[in-house]
Design an enzyme around this catalytic site. Structure first.
Site, mmCIF file in Angstrom:
data_model
loop_
_atom_site.group_PDB
_atom_site.id
_atom_site.type_symbol
_atom_site.label_atom_id
_atom_site.label_comp_id
_atom_site.label_asym_id
_atom_site.label_seq_id
_atom_site.Cartn_x
_atom_site.Cartn_y
_atom_site.Cartn_z
ATOM 1 N N SER A 116 44.546 40.072 43.421
ATOM 2 C CA SER A 116 45.811 40.727 43.061
ATOM 3 C C SER A 116 45.508 41.770 41.984
ATOM 4 C CB SER A 116 46.810 39.710 42.501
ATOM 5 O OG SER A 116 46.939 38.616 43.357
ATOM 6 N N LYS A 149 52.605 42.620 46.503
ATOM 7 C CA LYS A 149 52.118 41.421 45.806
ATOM 8 C C LYS A 149 52.586 41.424 44.343
ATOM 9 C CE LYS A 149 49.613 37.773 44.861
ATOM 10 N NZ LYS A 149 50.107 36.442 45.220
ATOM 11 N N LYS A 168 48.404 38.181 33.874
ATOM 12 C CA LYS A 168 47.823 39.450 34.357
ATOM 13 C C LYS A 168 48.762 40.148 35.331
ATOM 14 C CE LYS A 168 45.439 38.972 37.872
ATOM 15 N NZ LYS A 168 45.512 38.973 39.348
HETATM 16 P P1 NAD Z 1 39.369 32.051 39.825
HETATM 17 O O1 NAD Z 1 39.207 32.460 38.413
HETATM 18 O O2 NAD Z 1 39.440 30.594 40.164
HETATM 19 O O3 NAD Z 1 38.205 32.671 40.732
HETATM 20 C C1 NAD Z 1 37.620 33.906 40.486
HETATM 21 C C2 NAD Z 1 36.115 33.739 40.669
HETATM 22 O O4 NAD Z 1 35.501 35.010 40.498
HETATM 23 C C3 NAD Z 1 35.485 32.785 39.652
HETATM 24 O O5 NAD Z 1 34.751 31.774 40.320
HETATM 25 C C4 NAD Z 1 34.589 33.698 38.825
HETATM 26 O O6 NAD Z 1 33.431 33.056 38.341
HETATM 27 C C5 NAD Z 1 34.273 34.791 39.829
HETATM 28 N N1 NAD Z 1 33.833 36.051 39.229
HETATM 29 C C6 NAD Z 1 34.280 36.639 38.096
HETATM 30 N N2 NAD Z 1 33.622 37.797 37.884
HETATM 31 C C7 NAD Z 1 32.754 37.924 38.932
HETATM 32 C C8 NAD Z 1 31.806 38.921 39.284
HETATM 33 N N3 NAD Z 1 31.599 40.005 38.527
HETATM 34 N N4 NAD Z 1 31.096 38.746 40.420
HETATM 35 C C9 NAD Z 1 31.264 37.623 41.202
HETATM 36 N N5 NAD Z 1 32.155 36.663 40.902
HETATM 37 C C10 NAD Z 1 32.878 36.808 39.781
HETATM 38 O O7 NAD Z 1 40.667 32.813 40.354
HETATM 39 P P2 NAD Z 1 41.501 32.493 41.687
HETATM 40 O O8 NAD Z 1 42.629 31.600 41.350
HETATM 41 O O9 NAD Z 1 40.554 32.141 42.765
HETATM 42 O O10 NAD Z 1 42.151 33.940 41.949
HETATM 43 C C11 NAD Z 1 41.405 35.003 42.511
HETATM 44 C C12 NAD Z 1 42.354 36.171 42.778
HETATM 45 O O11 NAD Z 1 43.376 35.747 43.710
HETATM 46 C C13 NAD Z 1 43.103 36.668 41.528
HETATM 47 O O12 NAD Z 1 43.234 38.057 41.584
HETATM 48 C C14 NAD Z 1 44.454 35.959 41.617
HETATM 49 O O13 NAD Z 1 45.472 36.654 40.921
HETATM 50 C C15 NAD Z 1 44.671 35.912 43.116
HETATM 51 N N6 NAD Z 1 45.515 34.807 43.594
HETATM 52 C C16 NAD Z 1 45.363 33.542 43.125
HETATM 53 C C17 NAD Z 1 46.168 32.520 43.620
HETATM 54 C C18 NAD Z 1 46.064 31.085 43.136
HETATM 55 O O14 NAD Z 1 46.955 30.271 43.443
HETATM 56 N N7 NAD Z 1 45.016 30.712 42.417
HETATM 57 C C19 NAD Z 1 47.117 32.803 44.617
HETATM 58 C C20 NAD Z 1 47.219 34.105 45.104
HETATM 59 C C21 NAD Z 1 46.407 35.112 44.587
#
Ligand code: NAD
Length: 290
Positions: free
Chosen positions: A95, A170, A239
């Protein structure tokens, strides 16, 4: 089909796992080594470097925390666009704001790489079940190319429009989610001060006019048991509200509800709840009312 998956977090891991189950060849990368190891245990190919994960991929997916990280991962000196092959397709499931996707799209296009934004909704359960709602912004040929992947990870697939338009919807959706959750946290606290149990409020509100997706999704797993591990992190909700406020500033749309909700999550983060599910905002009001 060869898939490169960048970001194996709460969303990226189950998405990648579903692709593995569907017999796709998935190479996963995350900056946290334990996430890569967990992916190997789930049958994926774990990579030590970003370049290793993307260089042979037909489709590259990213599920990363915020726009700064996405832009750096895509266009940085050792980013995806310096390693991936010409003609491949990058789909950003994170997002982010529309402007970030548009900038990356231009850079990708100049290198002969397809790029689209495809943020998702449905949470960690939707990711695990392969039932995400996916909001696609990009070119129609890219939309066609990614259908085999979208059909595995999502249930409701919507072509929204040009690059950045998936991000736009979104952002609007998560503005509503954040405002709803901020209101639920204070409403439940008032109810408790009036002598109502959480159970009574759940029973009545879930079938009354105060119900919402946030109420249904957050009561049973988080608010009733009072546990806030997993789910959608407060930091990520915060965020999204900040991205909405920035979009409002750019377009001169006042967003007073969003501004107040963002302060609720700001305060919740300052209490140390940033990594907890966003429904932990209720802890703020519980602390104030002790
Ligand atoms: P999260 O923090 O659990 O996962 C993100 C992952 O990215 C982590 O494992 C982190 O170590 C990794 N990461 C960070 N920097 C990196 C890099 N430079 N290279 C490779 N990996 C890297 O977050 P999430 O909950 O999985 O969310 C991911 C995205 O999806 C976000 O943008 C969030 O807003 C969106 N989102 C989340 C949800 C939810 O319910 N969790 C739902 C819809 C959308």
């Amino acid at each position: 089909m060869k898939i490169g998956m960048i970001g194996l977090g709460a969303m990226g891991m189950p998405i990648a796992q579903n692709l593995v189950r569907a017999d796709m060849e998935v190479s996963g990368y995350d900056t946290v080594l334990s996430q890569v190891e967990a992916f190997i245990q789930r049958g994926g190919r774990g990579c030590q470097t970003l370049s290793e994960a993307v260089r042979d991929a037909d489709i590259i997916l990213a599920s990363l925390p915020n726009p700064g990280i996405v832009e750096n991962v895509m266009t940085g000196a050792e980013g995806v666009l310096s390693s991936c092959r010409k003609g491949c397709c990058i789909l950003d499931l994170s997002s982010v704001d529309p402007g970030t996707s548009r900038r990356i799209y231009e850079t990708a296009r100049a290198k002969g790489v397809y790029y689209a934004d495809a943020p998702v909704s449905g949470g960690v359960h939707g990711a695990a079940d392969g039932t995400l709602t996916i909001m696609f912004g990009g070119d129609s040929d890219t939309w066609q190319m990614v259908q085999p992947v979208l059909k595995i990870i999502g249930k409701k697939l919507v072509y929204v429009g040009d690059i950045g338009s998936g991000d736009a919807i979104k952002l609007v959706n998560n503005l509503l989610l954040g405002c709803n959750m901020a209101a639920i946290a204070e409403a439940l606290t008032l109810g408790r001060q009036l002598g109502l149990s959480l159970e009574t409020m759940e029973e009545i509100i879930s079938s009354s006019s105060g119900n919402s997706y946030a109420f249904t999704a957050k009561m049973k797993p988080f608010l009733l048991p009072g546990q806030f591990e997993g789910g959608f992190a407060t930091d990520l909700q915060y965020k999204d509200l900040m991205l909405a406020l920035e979009a409002g500033r750019e377009t001169m749309v006042p967003l007073p509800m969003t501004a107040v909700a963002s302060q609720v999550f700001e305060a919740s983060r300052s209490m140390g709840n940033g990594k907890k599910d966003m429904s932990s905002a209720i802890l703020l009001w519980e602390k104030l009312n002790k």
